[in-house]
Design a protein around this motif. Sequence first.
Motif, PDB file in Angstrom:
ATOM      1  N   ASP A 251      -7.099  -3.181  -0.761  1.00 13.44           N
ATOM      2  CA  ASP A 251      -7.690  -3.376   0.572  1.00 13.44           C
ATOM      3  C   ASP A 251      -7.023  -4.498   1.380  1.00 13.44           C
ATOM      4  O   ASP A 251      -7.647  -5.496   1.732  1.00 13.44           O
ATOM      5  CB  ASP A 251      -9.191  -3.625   0.438  1.00 13.44           C
TER       6      ASP A 251
ATOM      7  N   GLU B 107     -11.705   0.622 -10.956  1.00 10.63           N
ATOM      8  CA  GLU B 107     -11.236   2.004 -11.073  1.00 10.63           C
ATOM      9  C   GLU B 107     -10.739   2.369 -12.471  1.00 10.63           C
ATOM     10  O   GLU B 107     -10.372   3.516 -12.715  1.00 10.63           O
ATOM     11  CB  GLU B 107     -10.101   2.258 -10.059  1.00 10.63           C
TER      12      GLU B 107
ATOM     13  N   PHE C 197      -9.259  -4.145  -8.302  1.00  9.18           N
ATOM     14  CA  PHE C 197      -9.136  -2.686  -8.229  1.00  9.18           C
ATOM     15  C   PHE C 197      -9.044  -2.077  -9.635  1.00  9.18           C
ATOM     16  O   PHE C 197      -9.702  -1.080  -9.942  1.00  9.18           O
ATOM     17  CB  PHE C 197      -7.898  -2.318  -7.399  1.00  9.18           C
TER      18      PHE C 197
ATOM     19  N   SER D  69      -9.686  -6.909   3.365  1.00 12.10           N
ATOM     20  CA  SER D  69     -10.757  -6.264   4.125  1.00 12.10           C
ATOM     21  C   SER D  69     -10.837  -6.953   5.487  1.00 12.10           C
ATOM     22  O   SER D  69      -9.820  -7.176   6.125  1.00 12.10           O
ATOM     23  CB  SER D  69     -12.068  -6.344   3.332  1.00 12.10           C
TER      24      SER D  69
ATOM     25  N   TYR E 122      -1.134   2.116  -5.424  1.00 12.12           N
ATOM     26  CA  TYR E 122      -1.633   0.907  -4.749  1.00 12.12           C
ATOM     27  C   TYR E 122      -2.176   1.219  -3.347  1.00 12.12           C
ATOM     28  O   TYR E 122      -2.475   0.309  -2.583  1.00 12.12           O
ATOM     29  CB  TYR E 122      -0.520  -0.141  -4.622  1.00 12.12           C
ATOM     30  N   GLU E 123      -2.314   2.518  -3.024  1.00 13.02           N
ATOM     31  CA  GLU E 123      -2.675   2.910  -1.652  1.00 13.02           C
ATOM     32  C   GLU E 123      -4.032   2.357  -1.207  1.00 13.02           C
ATOM     33  O   GLU E 123      -4.260   2.143  -0.017  1.00 13.02           O
ATOM     34  CB  GLU E 123      -2.702   4.452  -1.526  1.00 13.02           C
ATOM     35  N   ASP E 124      -4.938   2.146  -2.168  1.00 11.10           N
ATOM     36  CA  ASP E 124      -6.290   1.710  -1.804  1.00 11.10           C
ATOM     37  C   ASP E 124      -6.531   0.219  -2.018  1.00 11.10           C
ATOM     38  O   ASP E 124      -7.676  -0.245  -1.962  1.00 11.10           O
ATOM     39  CB  ASP E 124      -7.331   2.518  -2.594  1.00 11.10           C
TER      40      ASP E 124
ATOM     41  N   ARG F  45      -5.175  -5.482   4.959  1.00 12.76           N
ATOM     42  CA  ARG F  45      -5.259  -4.971   6.325  1.00 12.76           C
ATOM     43  C   ARG F  45      -4.538  -5.894   7.305  1.00 12.76           C
ATOM     44  O   ARG F  45      -4.246  -7.043   6.988  1.00 12.76           O
ATOM     45  CB  ARG F  45      -6.725  -4.826   6.744  1.00 12.76           C
TER      46      ARG F  45
ATOM     47  N   ARG G 223       0.802  -1.230   0.000  1.00  8.58           N
ATOM     48  CA  ARG G 223       0.000   0.000   0.000  1.00  8.58           C
ATOM     49  C   ARG G 223       0.835   1.281   0.000  1.00  8.58           C
ATOM     50  O   ARG G 223       0.295   2.373  -0.118  1.00  8.58           O
ATOM     51  CB  ARG G 223      -0.983  -0.023   1.179  1.00  8.58           C
TER      52      ARG G 223
ATOM     53  N   LYS H 236      -4.299   2.651  11.091  1.00  4.97           N
ATOM     54  CA  LYS H 236      -4.792   3.040   9.766  1.00  4.97           C
ATOM     55  C   LYS H 236      -5.206   1.802   8.956  1.00  4.97           C
ATOM     56  O   LYS H 236      -6.125   1.858   8.137  1.00  4.97           O
ATOM     57  CB  LYS H 236      -3.681   3.816   9.032  1.00  4.97           C
ATOM     58  N   TYR H 237      -4.517   0.686   9.188  1.00  4.09           N
ATOM     59  CA  TYR H 237      -4.738  -0.506   8.371  1.00  4.09           C
ATOM     60  C   TYR H 237      -5.381  -1.665   9.130  1.00  4.09           C
ATOM     61  O   TYR H 237      -5.548  -2.735   8.577  1.00  4.09           O
ATOM     62  CB  TYR H 237      -3.408  -0.992   7.777  1.00  4.09           C
TER      63      TYR H 237
END
Length: 708
Positions: free
Chosen positions: A546, A607, A603, A558, A542-544, A548, A537, A648-649
Motif C-alpha cells: 500500500d 496474506e 503484507f 496508505s 508486490y502489486e498490493d 501511494r 508495486r 491509480k495510486y
Amino acid sequence: VPAVHLQESTLKELAQVAPSVKEQSVSSTQMDEVTPAATFGTTVKSGLGVAESAGQEKSKLEKESEHEDESNSLSDKETGAGDHHHLHLSSCHECLQLENSTIESVRFASAENIPELSDDCNSKLEEKNDDCLARGIKRVNLAGKPPNVLIYLGSETAKVKFEQVKSILQECIDADSYAIYELHEEQVLKAPWIDNSLLLIIATEEPISEENHKQFMKFLSKGGKILGFSSSFTFDGIQIKRKSKLKTVRELVVSKTDSTEIKLNLLVSGCIFEEVMKEDTSKVKTLSQLNNADKDTVIVHLTYGDSGGEAILSQAHLELDINSMDVQTEEDFNSLKISNTKRYEVLKEILISLGLSCELSEMPMLTPIYLLSPDEEIHLAFLKWLEGNVDAEGLRASSKVFLKFVSSCESKMEITPSFMQVITEMGSFSSEHFSLKTYQQNLQTKKLGKILLFTEVTTTTMNLLDGLMFELPEEIGLIAIAVQQTQGKGRGGNVWLSPVGCALSTLHITIPLHSNLGQRIPFIQHLVSLAMVESVRSIPGYEDIDLRVKWPNDIYYSDLMKLGGVLVNSTLIETTFHVLIGFGINVNNSNPTICINDLIAKFNKEEGTKLKALTTDCVIARTVTVLERLVDIFQEKGPNGVLPRYYKYWVHSGKQVHLHNEEGPIAWIVGIDDYGFLQVHEEGKGVVSVHPDGNSFDMLRNLIVPKH
C-alpha cells in the motif's frame, strides 16, 4: 506533511530552504514540502536532507568499540579457564596494565576478574593498545559512575530480546558514551556491577527473587537508576495489579517534564500500578495513565534513598517496535506506527530524566566518492570525456563543490563539504550498503542512471552533479547515490543526519524546452513520485503493497504516513532544461517512523506470502527505469498518457478540502491539470487549479493552506 518533531516548539516550524537560482532557474518546480522521508526529527533541506534528530545515528551504532567486540556480557569469574570468557576487557589486558584505575572505573571487571588471555588475544592487542586506552579514558564520566547500562532479562536466555532492547537504546542514547551489557541471572549477586553502572534496565515479566530485589535496592541506595519495562519490580508505595490477561494496544497520556501532555498508542502489559497508602507519597509521581475511564497508571517515577537513586517503571512496552511484537490487526499496526516517533520522544525523555545523554556525539566522516557504471562502454565514454574536462590536477569545479578525480584513494587528502575526491578505478569498490550488481540487474534504461557517483557519507547528493551536468555528452546519464547525508547544522545548532536504510539519490535528466514535458516542467515531480511507487508495486507479487502518491511530491503508506519525497531543480540553458531530481524513500529504516520493508512484512503476515525485503540499490534502479519510460510516454502522449496510472495510486480521490483557510469555502479534489497543479471543484464556481508553489497541502487536516 512535515515530519513529527519531538519538542513542542519544533512541531510548529519546519526549516525551509529556497532553491538556489542558477542561470534561468525555474522556481515553479520548487515544492514547499521537500523532506524525502518522514524520519524522526526531520528538517526540510534543499537537496533531500533526510534529517534525523540527535541520537538517531545508525551506522555508527553498528560499530561497537573494540572493548565491546569480545562479548556483550559482564565478566564472570566463575568461568573455567578453558571456557568461553564472558569478558568485556579481554581485548584490553595491556590497557589495564597501563591505566588500571581508569579502566577499572570504565568497565565492570577488576584485575582479579580477568583470566589469562590467549596468545592471539595478546598479539591482537599490541596494535590497538593506544586507541583502546584513549577510548577507555573517554568513557569515564564526571558523575563518578562508569557509563555502563545493564539489561536484566531474568532467566530468559533469548539473545533476541537483549538485542531488541539494546537496539532501541542505541538509537536513543549517545552510543559513543555508554557501553550496554546484559546482566545475567547468575551475575546479579556475584559480579561487581552495583558500583560500576549508571542504569539498570529490568525487562522481564518474571517474578524477581528476594535476593535480587535486595541487590537492585542496594543499587538504588548508591545512586543507581532503574528503568522497568513491563517488569514485576516495584518498591515502597507502589504495587502492581493485573487488570487484563492479554497484552493490548491502548492509548496513553504521558506527562512531559515541561508540563505538556502527549497522547500515543503503545502495547501495554495488562498490568497497572496502584499506590499503597503510606505517610510519604511525595516519592511517587505518575508519569502516564491509560486514556480510559479509570485513568489507570502505567508509568511511575519513584525516588529512593539520599544518594539520588530513582526508578521509572513502565507497564507499557516502550522498548518494543512493530517487528518485535505479534500485531494482530491492521488497526493496531497503523496506530502503533503513527505513534512510533512519539514512542521515541517519550523514551528519550525518560532516559534524559534518568541522567543519560541523548545527544548525537559526532557526525560521521565524509567519505570518498566512487565512479561506477553498470555499462562498460558508457563508463569508458565518460572517462574519455573527463580527460578533456578536468585541469592538470584532475579537478572539476562547480559553484557547490570541487571534485578531484583520482585513480585510487589518496588517504592523505582531506574530504570537506566543498572538496571531494572521486575514485575512478572500479576494482577497489565494495560497500555493505550498495551492490553494483543488484543495481545493474534492476536498471533497464537506455540512458538514465548509467554513470554513478556513489558515496557512503556526503553532504547532499544534490551538490555532486552540479559541476558535471551542463557540459556532459547527451548520451551520458548521471546519478549520485549516498548511504547517508549530513546536512550540516539544523535549527538551534542541531546536527542532522540521514539514516542508513533510506534510498537517497539525485538523478540528472535533460528535457527539450519545445516538448510536451518541456512545456509542463512542474509535472516532473509527479512522474518521479509515480515512478517511486511503481518501482515497488510493479514487481510481481508486490502489486498490493500500500504505497501511494500524495500531491505534490510525497510518497505515503496508505493516506497515513509519509515514507518519501521528491525535490526538483530545473535550469534552462538555451532550449534545454537540465533537471536535477532528488528523491529519497525509507526502504529498510523501520524506526523511528516506517519503511517499505515494514509494509512488505505486514503484507506477508496478512496474506501468508513470502515476499522478500527490498534493498535501496534495487529501489533506486527500478525508480530510474520506470521514470525513463514515464518520460517517454509523456513526451509522446502528454499528461493523458500517464494520468490514469497516477490516479491509480494517489490518495486524494474524492477528498473534501477548505480553500484559502480553515473557514474558507469547501471544495472537492478532482485531479491535477495539464501542468501538474491540483484541481478542485468549488460549489457554484466549477473547477479551479491550485498552485503548489503558493500552497502547502496539509493532508492530515484536509486543508490547502496558502503560504503567507
